[in-house]
Scaffold this active site. Structure first.
Site, PDB file in Angstrom:
ATOM      1  N   ASP A  50       0.829  -1.124   0.059  1.00  0.00           N
ATOM      2  CA  ASP A  50       0.062  -0.080   0.043  1.00  0.00           C
ATOM      3  C   ASP A  50       0.861   1.211   0.147  1.00  0.00           C
ATOM      4  O   ASP A  50       1.726   1.417   0.912  1.00  0.00           O
ATOM      5  CB  ASP A  50      -0.859   0.063   1.213  1.00  0.00           C
ATOM      6  N   TYR A  55       2.762   9.961  -0.412  1.00  0.00           N
ATOM      7  CA  TYR A  55       3.973   9.542   0.561  1.00  0.00           C
ATOM      8  C   TYR A  55       5.355   9.871  -0.279  1.00  0.00           C
ATOM      9  O   TYR A  55       6.183   9.670   0.506  1.00  0.00           O
ATOM     10  CB  TYR A  55       3.934   8.015   0.544  1.00  0.00           C
ATOM     11  N   LYS A  80      -2.819   5.795  -4.176  1.00  0.00           N
ATOM     12  CA  LYS A  80      -3.987   6.846  -3.726  1.00  0.00           C
ATOM     13  C   LYS A  80      -3.731   8.196  -4.287  1.00  0.00           C
ATOM     14  O   LYS A  80      -2.611   8.713  -4.747  1.00  0.00           O
ATOM     15  CB  LYS A  80      -4.075   7.065  -2.283  1.00  0.00           C
ATOM     16  N   HIS A 113      -7.689   9.640  -1.478  1.00  0.00           N
ATOM     17  CA  HIS A 113      -6.971   9.886  -0.112  1.00  0.00           C
ATOM     18  C   HIS A 113      -7.850  10.526   0.896  1.00  0.00           C
ATOM     19  O   HIS A 113      -7.944  10.026   1.841  1.00  0.00           O
ATOM     20  CB  HIS A 113      -5.543  10.219  -0.371  1.00  0.00           C
ATOM     21  N   ASN A 151     -10.588   7.530   4.175  1.00  0.00           N
ATOM     22  CA  ASN A 151     -10.881   8.636   5.327  1.00  0.00           C
ATOM     23  C   ASN A 151     -12.295   9.080   5.223  1.00  0.00           C
ATOM     24  O   ASN A 151     -12.427  10.340   5.410  1.00  0.00           O
ATOM     25  CB  ASN A 151      -9.994   9.706   5.383  1.00  0.00           C
ATOM     26  N   LYS A 241       3.238  -1.386   9.107  1.00  0.00           N
ATOM     27  CA  LYS A 241       4.309  -0.900   8.421  1.00  0.00           C
ATOM     28  C   LYS A 241       5.565  -0.951   9.385  1.00  0.00           C
ATOM     29  O   LYS A 241       5.248  -0.722  10.685  1.00  0.00           O
ATOM     30  CB  LYS A 241       4.144   0.804   8.186  1.00  0.00           C
ATOM     31  N   SER A 242       6.491  -1.589   8.873  1.00  0.00           N
ATOM     32  CA  SER A 242       7.832  -1.791   9.765  1.00  0.00           C
ATOM     33  C   SER A 242       9.054  -1.293   8.625  1.00  0.00           C
ATOM     34  O   SER A 242       8.805  -1.993   7.815  1.00  0.00           O
ATOM     35  CB  SER A 242       7.950  -2.772  10.763  1.00  0.00           C
ATOM     36  N   ASN A 251       5.153  -9.144  12.559  1.00  0.00           N
ATOM     37  CA  ASN A 251       3.570  -8.563  12.592  1.00  0.00           C
ATOM     38  C   ASN A 251       2.749  -9.346  11.845  1.00  0.00           C
ATOM     39  O   ASN A 251       1.562  -9.175  11.657  1.00  0.00           O
ATOM     40  CB  ASN A 251       3.837  -6.970  11.719  1.00  0.00           C
TER      41      ASN A 251
HETATM   42  P1  A2P Z   1       9.844   0.489  12.689  1.00  0.00           P
HETATM   43  O1  A2P Z   1       9.785   0.925  11.366  1.00  0.00           O
HETATM   44  O2  A2P Z   1      10.991   0.832  13.388  1.00  0.00           O
HETATM   45  O3  A2P Z   1       9.744  -1.045  12.888  1.00  0.00           O
HETATM   46  P2  A2P Z   1       1.727   1.544  11.932  1.00  0.00           P
HETATM   47  O4  A2P Z   1       1.577   0.381  11.191  1.00  0.00           O
HETATM   48  O5  A2P Z   1       0.509   1.561  12.823  1.00  0.00           O
HETATM   49  O6  A2P Z   1       1.712   2.834  10.892  1.00  0.00           O
HETATM   50  O7  A2P Z   1       3.143   1.767  12.953  1.00  0.00           O
HETATM   51  C1  A2P Z   1       4.077   1.951  12.556  1.00  0.00           C
HETATM   52  C2  A2P Z   1       5.188   2.037  13.613  1.00  0.00           C
HETATM   53  O8  A2P Z   1       5.166   1.086  14.472  1.00  0.00           O
HETATM   54  C3  A2P Z   1       6.624   2.336  13.088  1.00  0.00           C
HETATM   55  O9  A2P Z   1       7.218   3.289  13.993  1.00  0.00           O
HETATM   56  C4  A2P Z   1       7.237   1.260  13.242  1.00  0.00           C
HETATM   57  O10 A2P Z   1       8.579   1.119  13.777  1.00  0.00           O
HETATM   58  C5  A2P Z   1       6.640   0.509  14.465  1.00  0.00           C
HETATM   59  N1  A2P Z   1       6.423  -0.842  14.633  1.00  0.00           N
HETATM   60  C6  A2P Z   1       5.986  -1.681  13.516  1.00  0.00           C
HETATM   61  N2  A2P Z   1       6.165  -3.006  13.803  1.00  0.00           N
HETATM   62  C7  A2P Z   1       6.607  -3.017  15.335  1.00  0.00           C
HETATM   63  C8  A2P Z   1       6.802  -4.142  15.886  1.00  0.00           C
HETATM   64  N3  A2P Z   1       6.483  -5.243  15.950  1.00  0.00           N
HETATM   65  N4  A2P Z   1       7.308  -3.843  17.183  1.00  0.00           N
HETATM   66  C9  A2P Z   1       7.478  -2.450  17.685  1.00  0.00           C
HETATM   67  N5  A2P Z   1       7.409  -1.348  16.844  1.00  0.00           N
HETATM   68  C10 A2P Z   1       6.949  -1.609  15.474  1.00  0.00           C
END
Ligand code: A2P
Length: 291
Positions: A50, A55, A80, A113, A151, A241-242, A251
């Site tokens: 996505d 972005y 988007k 968006h 949204n 997102k990570s 995740n």
């Molecule tokens: P990072 O990129 O360093 O993992 P969302 O998906 O709600 O937007 O949240 C994303 C945020 O959560 C990012 O700052 C990400 O940091 C952090 N994050 C994502 N997965 C994890 C996880 N399993 N444990 C801790 N922080 C996480």
């Protein structure tokens, strides 16, 4: 629950299948980072990416897809439409721009968006409809497989549903324990839309909450895993997102436990936590400008 892997799918109202967890790229820096993250996400098994024009990372997302070696047709790709591109002609151009940025010849899903709202223009309904007509044209031209919104709330969805020739099949909204917008979720689902969760981890803000850690511990899971599973059990498609490959994999490790009904109710009604502050009627002006 019907899902047991990242390649299991929800079915959209137009019959198209969409992998049940997507990899989100909001705030993923353009360039090497976004490219590497997308390739990593695909390598750990995500098949749904996505992104959004706003972005600023569409080109790197496209590069990451090519770098992964995974076949384009095996990946579900969403982007988007941005608020500065409203109206039929600009919308048609915006689709072409996103396709070019991504290096693709079709999109799986394209979303509005943000809705245009009354506060920004008395013509908000007509503006939203004119944008939508551009979306419909691009579906008919074979450039997009499915179209939806992001949204939107009931007051924005109602006039769109009344006029749309092709009904929106997705509403992507902020959704996580502490801000579920559950009425909007139910309204959208009752309209036949798949609800998707942006910030399913509250952008990280919910992860250190004591109560959520206690619930997650009962299942021997992290709060992030609890949040992803929670969305799925609400029939909401999460887009975690990570930027870290291990956390991307963690995740998605959510198919071996079930949140019980009592905890689901606690999570649905959790006190306000991690809310971004963005709503269509009162989001920061720069998020919604460009009528
Ligand atoms: P990072 O990129 O360093 O993992 P969302 O998906 O709600 O937007 O949240 C994303 C945020 O959560 C990012 O700052 C990400 O940091 C952090 N994050 C994502 N997965 C994890 C996880 N399993 N444990 C801790 N922080 C996480």
């Amino acid at each position: 629950m019907k899902f047991s892997s990242l390649t299991d799918t929800f079915e959209l109202s137009n019959g198209i299948k969409i992998p049940c967890i997507g990899y989100g790229t909001w705030q993923t820096p353009d360039g090497d980072c976004a490219e590497r993250c997308v390739a990593d996400a695909l390598s750990v098994g995500y098949r749904h990416i996505d992104t959004a024009f706003a972005y600023g990372n569409e080109a790197s997302v496209g590069a990451g897809i090519r770098k992964s070696g995974v076949k384009r047709d095996d990946i579900f790709i969403t982007t988007k439409h941005w608020v500065t591109e409203r109206g039929y002609d600009k919308t048609v151009e915006a689709v072409e721009t996103s396709l070019k940025n991504l290096g693709l010849d079709y999109l799986d899903l394209y979303l509005v968006h943000w809705p245009c709202v009354e506060k920004f223009s008395p013509e908000w309904k007509e503006i939203n409809l004119s944008t939508w007509r551009g979306f419909e044209k691009m579906v008919k031209d074979g450039k997009i497989r499915a179209i939806g919104v992001s949204n939107y709330e009931a007051k924005h969805l109602e006039p769109l549903f009344a006029e749309a020739e092709i009904k929106p099949c997705v509403n992507q909204i902020e959704f996580h324990p502490g801000y579920t917008q559950i009425d909007n979720v139910h309204y959208s689902q009752n309209k036949g839309m798949l609800v998707q969760a942006w910030s399913p981890l509250g952008s990280g803000a919910v992860l250190f909450d004591k109560g959520l850690n206690e619930i997650a511990a009962k299942y021997n899971k992290s709060v992030a895993q609890l949040c992803v599973r929670f969305a799925l059990q609400c029939n909401v498609l999460p887009l975690p997102k990570s930027t870290n490959k291990e956390r991307m994999a963690a995740n998605a490790d959510v198919f071996d436990f079930e949140i019980n009904e009592e905890d689901m109710q606690i999570l649905i009604n959790y006190p306000l936590l991690g809310f971004s502050g963005y709503r269509p009627e009162d989001a920061p002006a720069d998020a919604l400008a460009g009528q």
